[in-house]
Structure formats: C-alpha cells, structure tokens
Design a protein around this motif. Structure first.
Motif, PDB file in Angstrom:
ATOM      1  N   ALA A   1       8.271   3.480  -6.528  1.00 51.92           N
ATOM      2  CA  ALA A   1       7.348   3.735  -5.411  1.00 51.92           C
ATOM      3  C   ALA A   1       6.513   4.974  -5.726  1.00 51.92           C
ATOM      4  N   LYS A   2       7.103   5.949  -6.385  1.00 52.47           N
ATOM      5  CA  LYS A   2       6.343   7.149  -6.734  1.00 52.47           C
ATOM      6  C   LYS A   2       5.669   7.038  -8.092  1.00 52.47           C
TER       7      LYS A   2
ATOM      8  N   SER B   1       7.318   6.047   5.348  1.00 52.00           N
ATOM      9  CA  SER B   1       5.958   5.607   5.007  1.00 52.00           C
ATOM     10  C   SER B   1       4.916   6.305   5.863  1.00 52.00           C
TER      11      SER B   1
ATOM     12  N   PRO C   1       4.085  12.269   5.425  1.00 54.43           N
ATOM     13  CA  PRO C   1       3.316  12.589   4.206  1.00 54.43           C
ATOM     14  C   PRO C   1       4.168  12.645   2.939  1.00 54.43           C
ATOM     15  N   VAL C   2       5.483  12.546   3.050  1.00 51.90           N
ATOM     16  CA  VAL C   2       6.323  12.732   1.869  1.00 51.90           C
ATOM     17  C   VAL C   2       6.583  11.394   1.176  1.00 51.90           C
ATOM     18  N   ARG C   3       6.548  11.416  -0.148  1.00 54.69           N
ATOM     19  CA  ARG C   3       6.815  10.214  -0.931  1.00 54.69           C
ATOM     20  C   ARG C   3       7.982  10.484  -1.877  1.00 54.69           C
TER      21      ARG C   3
ATOM     22  N   PRO D   1      -0.269   1.013   7.573  1.00 50.55           N
ATOM     23  CA  PRO D   1       0.345   2.205   6.979  1.00 50.55           C
ATOM     24  C   PRO D   1       1.822   2.014   6.634  1.00 50.55           C
ATOM     25  N   VAL D   2       2.544   1.188   7.364  1.00 47.84           N
ATOM     26  CA  VAL D   2       3.969   1.004   7.048  1.00 47.84           C
ATOM     27  C   VAL D   2       4.128   0.284   5.710  1.00 47.84           C
TER      28      VAL D   2
ATOM     29  N   GLU E   1       1.836   0.370   3.588  1.00 48.09           N
ATOM     30  CA  GLU E   1       0.974   1.163   2.708  1.00 48.09           C
ATOM     31  C   GLU E   1      -0.054   0.293   1.984  1.00 48.09           C
TER      32      GLU E   1
ATOM     33  N   VAL F   1       4.841  -3.014  -4.007  1.00 47.81           N
ATOM     34  CA  VAL F   1       4.581  -2.378  -5.290  1.00 47.81           C
ATOM     35  C   VAL F   1       5.140  -3.229  -6.425  1.00 47.81           C
TER      36      VAL F   1
ATOM     37  N   ARG G   1      -3.521  -0.642  -2.310  1.00 49.42           N
ATOM     38  CA  ARG G   1      -2.521   0.343  -1.953  1.00 49.42           C
ATOM     39  C   ARG G   1      -3.214   1.535  -1.297  1.00 49.42           C
TER      40      ARG G   1
ATOM     41  N   PRO H   1      -0.704   8.463   1.611  1.00 49.82           N
ATOM     42  CA  PRO H   1      -0.833   9.482   2.653  1.00 49.82           C
ATOM     43  C   PRO H   1      -1.742  10.610   2.183  1.00 49.82           C
TER      44      PRO H   1
ATOM     45  N   VAL I   1      -0.788  16.967   1.889  1.00 52.31           N
ATOM     46  CA  VAL I   1      -0.564  17.972   2.934  1.00 52.31           C
ATOM     47  C   VAL I   1      -1.405  19.224   2.712  1.00 52.31           C
TER      48      VAL I   1
ATOM     49  N   TYR J   1       2.336  19.012  -2.012  1.00 53.28           N
ATOM     50  CA  TYR J   1       3.298  20.030  -1.593  1.00 53.28           C
ATOM     51  C   TYR J   1       3.301  21.207  -2.570  1.00 53.28           C
TER      52      TYR J   1
END
Lengths: 473, 473
Positions: free
Chosen positions: A164-165, A250, A253-255, B111-112, B114, B193, B221, B224, B227, B293
């Motif tokens: 996913a990342k 989801s 903001p964090v993945r 968004p869920v 993505e 994905v 795809r 988010p 941040v 981040y």
C-alpha cells in the motif's frame, strides 16, 4: 499441494537431454529431477509426469534452452525458486523445466542512481541484505521473500506486506532482460524513473507468469532505509469493527508501511501454533507498521483514527516486542498439519473488506468448513483459508504437502468466497497469480474481449505456444 | 510549433461527416475545425491537410466513431486537450480527429477506496481541485496540469515535477475503460492496489499514445494531502556542483517531493522574463519541495546533504515566498518570443546528470546555438532548450507558435545532445512521448527485436493500423 492433472503420455526426452547437455554442460541437465521440481508450494504434477530439468549457469544457457525449445517444439516451464502458490511452475507433460536458480549474480548496486541490477535467481531477501550496509532496501517483500526469487516475483508481480505504501513488484522494476521464445535476448526499459519510448514491454512482461518470455535479469529501484520504524497493535471486539478501523486509516493523513488484519480464527491458529495467548478476549487484531520521518506524529494520527473506530491501541515501543508480533503474524495461516486446507488470495476495494469478511463467516457456516483469514488490509488483499480436519492423519506427510485430494466442499466454499469478492468489485488473485490453480475462475473476471486480446498478445510473443503452456491465460 | 509533413491529397470526408452526424448529432461533427485542432503545442499538420473533427459527448459516441473508422478504413487520431509536446495529436491526412474534450465527468470520488473514476477529458488539475476539499490529491502533475487531460496524460504516461516521490502517471492508474479499434468497449484493471489476473492490459495501454486503443475513462489512485510542505532553495557556483548536490540527496535518507534544477541560462531567462534578480551571482539553483510528516527532520537532513555539496541553502519558511519561487521555476523555459527554439526531453541515470549538463554546454558552443536546461533532477529528466535569435521577428506570431522552419543547426545540436543522453544510458523521451517529433531517434534506443515485438503488439490491437497512424511506433 493439490495435484495438476496430466495424462501419462511419455515422450522420449533422451534426445533432447543429450542435445541440451552438449550445449549447457553435463551438470546443467537433469533427467531424473528431485521431487521438489515437480511443482511449487501449492500444485504438483502427477507423479510420473515426464519432464526434463535444465539449470543453465548463465543467460547464454537460457537462450540455448529456448532455441532448442523453438527448434523442436518442446514446451518450456520457467521456474524461479518454486515458492509459488498457484502452480505456475508445475511441469507440464514432456516439458523442459527451465530453472533460473543458478543465475544469482547481483551485478550492480548503484545508490546514486537508486538502482540494482540483479539476475532472476537472486533470492529476494538476499538483495535487501546486500543493500542494507549501503543504507538501502528493495521494497517488494512477499511473505516468501526468504525463499522466492526476484525473477519469480517479477513473473507473478508479487505483492506482500508493504504494497500500500511502496507498491507491488511492478512499481520497483525499471527494466528487464528477457529471453524470447526463439532465444533472442531482449532488453526493455531504462535506468531512470522516467522513460516513455515505445510501448512499455517491461510492464506487460511483469506478471505474465512465464507465458510471454523468460526473465533473466532486472534493473530494479532501490530505496533508502526509513529513518525510523514503529509498530502499533489495535485490538477490536469484532472483525467488522476492525474493518471500520482500516477504513478510518484511509480517511486519515497517515499511510502505514504495512497493516495486517487477523480474524478470530487466525488468532486461534497463532495460539495453537505458538502456545501464546494473543487474542486476550478480542476477536480481531490489526498490526500496523509505520516508517519514515515524523514517526511520533504518524503514531499520534494513526492512534486517533483507530481509537475513534473503537480499538484498544498499544504502541509497541519495544523493538523486540514489535518483532515478536510480526513473527506471530507470519504464523497466522496455521501449520496445516492434520487438516485438509486450501488458501485463497482475493483482493477487494477497501470499503468492501467488512462485507467480504462477513461473507467468509457465512460461507464457512453454510458449508460446514472452518474458515479464517489474514488480510493485507491496506490494499484490500485477503488470504482466506478453508479447512477440515483430516481423518487418519499422518502429520509428517501433511507437513510436506500431501497429494490427497481436498474434499469438494472445501473447493465449493472457496468458490463461493471468490464469487463474493468478484461481486464486490474485486479480483480472483491479489498477488499469487493464476497459474493452474485459479484458471477455473478466469472467465468470471475477464471479459471475452479481454481474453481475446490477451490471446492475441500471447501469439505475438509465442506463436508456437511453447512458453508455460496451460498456465495463467 | 514545427510542421508535420503531409501531402495535400484531399479525400472526400463529406460522406463520413454525414454518417457521423447521423450517429453523434449535428454539433458533434466539425468539417472545418478551428486552427488549434490542427496540432498540439509542438507540431502542426501542414495547413490545408484535410481532416474531420468528431467531438462525441459520451463513451457510446466514441464507440460509434471507432466503428465507423473500422468499417470504412478511416484513420483516427485521438486527442485529449492538445497540450502535447511531440505531435501525438496532430491530424494525419484524411483522418477523423477524435476529441475527448466533452467527456469531462468525474464519475466518482471514493476516499475510503482511495480511488477516483474519471472520464478522459477531465483536465488534470480539475481532478485535484475536486479532491482537495476531501483532503486528497491526484499525484501526477505535468507542468501542463491546468491544460492537459487525464486521458492525454495516460496516453503519454505523463510525468511532471513530483515523480521521483509519487511516480509517473502509470503508478496512479489502477484500471482503464478503453474503446478498441473495432468499437468494442474494454474494461481493464481493478479498484485495489493489488490484482494479477491475466496480462496487465492497463499497463500496456498507458503510454501507447493512442496507437492501441482510445482511453475514455480511468480508475485512478488518489492520495491524502501531505500534512506539511516546505521549500528549500540551494544555490551553487556551478551546474557541475549542483549535480553533486542532487546525487548527495540520493545518498541521504530524505526523498523530496520535487527537486528542480535550473542552469545559468535558465536563470537568465527567468530574469529576462520577470525582471527579477534571481541568480545572485550563482550559476545554478536547485529548488526542492519536501512534504509529509517530520518536515523539520527532513529539512535538516536535506540541508546537511546540500551544504556538504557546497550549496548556499535557504529554507523558504514563508509560504508566499516559496510559491513565488515555484512560479519563477515555471517560467524557466523562457517565452520563446524572438527566437527559433526547440525543446527536448531526455532522461538519464542520475549519476550522469553532471556529464550531460557538461555535454549540453559543449554542444551549444560547438554549434553556435544558445542552450539552457531545467531538470526534474530527482528522476534524471532534463529539458534542454536550443535557440537562436529570429531575424525580422514578429512577436505576436512567435508567441502563438509559428510554422517557420527551425534552422538545421538547432536540430543538429539537439541531435547531438540526444545521442549523449543515450550514450549515458538514458532515453530519448522522459515524459513527452514520441509522437512524430521524436520518431527519428526511435531506432537509436530500441533494438530491432523490440521494434519487431512492438509492431506485432500493434497488429494484435489494431490490425488495420487505423489508430493514430504514423505516431509513436
């Protein structure tokens, strides 16, 4: 292992063997291969299926095998390390099994270009091991990374825990060196992230399961090791609530680098395998790995999302404890000892994880079959298992993969779940590939127009249909 | 714009126009198209080249156009918004130019899962604008994002500024809806994905420049919004030293979202275009964007790497100042007014950026041509420009893209640079595509085996060779 059905016709492979020995050398051709070459970790050819094993030492050897195949009309079954789960490397009748296991050279590591050039037989985890002292890693990490080869990963477009990342194998391959059906060596792609000259043959070849060409080397993308890692454990009273937690991530903001979801019966399996108490009265566990910069802020945002979804959250500050949990996760599919067991590999849109877990439970009850599932939750990829106790069990035999036919009701339950996944907009295989094991479902997912086009592409690469016949397409 | 050479044979398009009008409606067929449809931003068909413009309102309309093409043997030139830089959408003789500009529906934003599902004519920046209120964005951002369409981006596998971190268009496309040469609608890919069922037709179609099928919609795809964002400016005394700085970033743990390198003459162009003093006595500027981040830690690690490479580093804490610098960067290719000018689009392994910049300088001097270059440094993608003053200049004509032939020496200089890039292990096109403009170099990059295979794939999709003939392949 389930059995691949082949009729027991025995073509004379001796002449072929002699010609191959003359080209590749005595020790590179095996007429009586060891049993492990008769299949992968899921599907075996019928005992007695005649085939020849070629283990060339270099790219020229692979070309020689394919030239011979081309000239004599002999099928070729490319084989990485045999860790597949769909039968993609199972021998077919009278074929040359072309093992790439001796092509193990890491030709080059270039941190400035952020690439490595590796041969197909390199074991996936060995590449990351070689990269670590330079501060880099190779992102694709199927659960089998310590067994599987880069070439096999490319052939199946392997996934794993960190997709996913970091993307699946496809996203880490910049270029390929492949041998075509007639023995021609073809280089595709480039050594930069960008490059749009011509059709992207690399991308078409990735995931083609050895049906278009044989991958002998690849230029892969490498990445800097993350500056920090942290694991977080979230316990949920129900699996339904856990999937709400996955969806809450989801919307945050964090993945995460990885987010693995274990249902109640996977937790039972872990307890049975390890003797440890892990469920603690809860019915679902989501094990999350964060990595990169700002690990504290990431942990905070993740925790916020999970707590809002009703989780009890534990940040695994202690690295050894975190590593122990990841070890437990790896044993989440159970040992299979004493059971008839079938594992599947569907992927669904993430919003549908909850309904597919519910369907799995219902299908298990309806068919009287025990079900369990772990999911790479971040990319909607579920590995449901279907099992029944095996009477008159022989644990030794079971552990090494018996050929006893699985009871039809297990296949029926798996079939029902696969259809649920398709109805949810999902796919019959998230990462294992089609091989022979999933061909029966192919027409449910692919339209006639798609299949027709794929057949024409196969013809363009392999007009004699000698490359991995009967697989994938 | 350079001119696409077509002979002035005029087939009777009236009958076709009438048939199309009957299917698509009166206003969807234009016999006398406005001048902008005669090409893209780089290449135009010869004035007087006869063609028909079809602007269907929906997917069924696109199918009708392709059915008619198929039945009558009429070539079709698919067209997004015409912002291409290689002539991919330039009309060919007697063709139907199939404009997708009315297919502008954003069908779904989820968004869920993505993902977003968008039609081909959606302007790329409009998608991110629609996503922003939900906290998401669409990563691919070619410099033309405010002009170019998602369908055109997919056809060329468009790149942009943020590819080193977020990937090119390819990495953001999960599935496609395309119309095949015979009018059949085909859906490829999935909504997760992961997904490995069959050959990956989506990936083969991406970047195929309208030669295999016509993209009408895509499942893409979404990600988010980061941040945090921060821009950092690094000034270097020489371009050579700046490329050392780029390579130092590769060896550090930080991965910028964008890193744009401007050479001395790009800085001059900016000063001339804007009247601002930006060079401040330095000869190269690297403008970096960090996001995500731990922005403070990222800034620290980036600064460490850059200072060690001899840079003067300024962290642009003020957002307006940062935005102003990115605006300046966008004007770094100059206005082109008063010049003969040709832009290229090579990509090279990052370790070779220094040698290619040096070659560009040398080639400019040898040919007596002014050269300048901006680079998406993080992925080795250079946009060198070659120019000469235009005598008897008409600024208005120049600004709208004159058809005056570019002096041969400019082409010769560009050719020399492209060969340098290839010799450095690079590619003739990082992100603009081949179209008609770069076909002359195709054989230098692709082997005969590759070209032969690509022709066979073309045949498999488009046996009559009616889709964008004379382009890309």
């Amino acid at each position: 292992m389930t059995a691949l059905d082949t009729t027991a016709l025995a073509p004379d492979l001796h002449v072929l063997a002699d010609r191959l020995r003359a080209e590749l050398g005595e020790d590179a051709v095996v007429s009586d291969p060891a049993p492990q070459y008769a299949g992968d970790r899921a599907v075996s050819a019928e005992p007695g299926t005649p085939y020849l094993l070629a283990l060339p030492r270099d790219v020229e050897g692979v070309q020689a095998v394919l030239r011979l195949s081309h000239d004599t009309g002999t099928p070729v079954v490319p084989r990485g390390s045999g860790s597949g789960l769909s039968g993609g490397a199972a021998p077919t009748l009278g074929a040359i099994v072309l093992g790439l296991e001796r092509l193990t050279r890491i030709r080059e590591i270039d941190p400035v270009d952020e690439v490595a050039v590796v041969e197909a037989g390199v074991i996936t985890a060995d590449l990351s091991r070689a990269l670590a002292p330079r501060g880099f890693f190779y992102a694709p990490d199927p659960a089998s990374a310590h067994l599987s080869s880069i070439g096999g990963n490319i052939a199946t477009n392997a996934g794993g825990l960190h997709c996913a990342k970091y993307g699946v194998t496809r996203e880490s391959v910049l270029g390929l060196e492949v041998v075509l059906a007639d023995g021609t060596l073809l280089r595709t792609g480039h050594r930069s992230v960008k490059g749009v000259t011509g059709l992207d043959l690399s991308q078409l070849l990735i995931g083609s399961e050895g049906t278009l060409a044989v991958v002998v080397a690849a230029t892969v993308r490498i990445r800097p090791l993350p500056v920090a890692r942290r694991s977080v454990l979230a316990r949920f009273p129900t699996i339904a609530q856990a999937t709400v937690g996955v969806n809450a991530i989801s919307l945050s903001p964090v993945r995460p680098a990885a987010s693995e979801l274990l249902d109640a019966r996977s937790l039972e399996d872990i307890e049975e395998n390890t003797g440890e108490r892990v469920a603690e009265g809860d019915s679902a566990v989501l094990l999350v790995e964060l990595d990169g910069y700002g690990i504290g802020e990431q942990t905070r945002d993740l925790t916020t999302a999970l707590v809002a979804s009703g989780a009890r959250v534990t940040v695994l500050e202690d690295e050894a404890e975190a590593e122990h949990w990841w070890e437990l996760r790896r044993s989440g599919r159970g040992s299979g000892v004493g059971q008839f067991r079938l594992g599947e590999d569907v992927a669904v849109p993430k919003s549908r994880l909850g309904s597919v877990f519910a369907a799995l439970e219902r299908i298990g009850a309806e068919h009287g079959v025990r079900t369990s599932a772990v999911a790479h939750a971040g990319d909607g990829n579920l590995h449901p298992s279907f099992s029944l106790p095996r009477p008159d069990d022989d644990p030794a035999e079971a552990a090494t993969g018996p050929r006893a036919p699985i009871p039809p009701v297990i296949h029926e339950a798996a079939d029902a779940l696969v259809r649920e996944a398709l109805a949810a907009g999902g796919t019959i295989s998230g990462e294992h590939g089609i091989g022979t094991a999933k061909r029966g479902w192919l027409d449910l997912e692919l339209s006639p127009a798609s299949r027709d086009l794929q057949r024409r592409l196969k013809d363009a690469f392999d007009p004699q249909h000698l490359l991995n016949p009967g697989k994938a397409l």
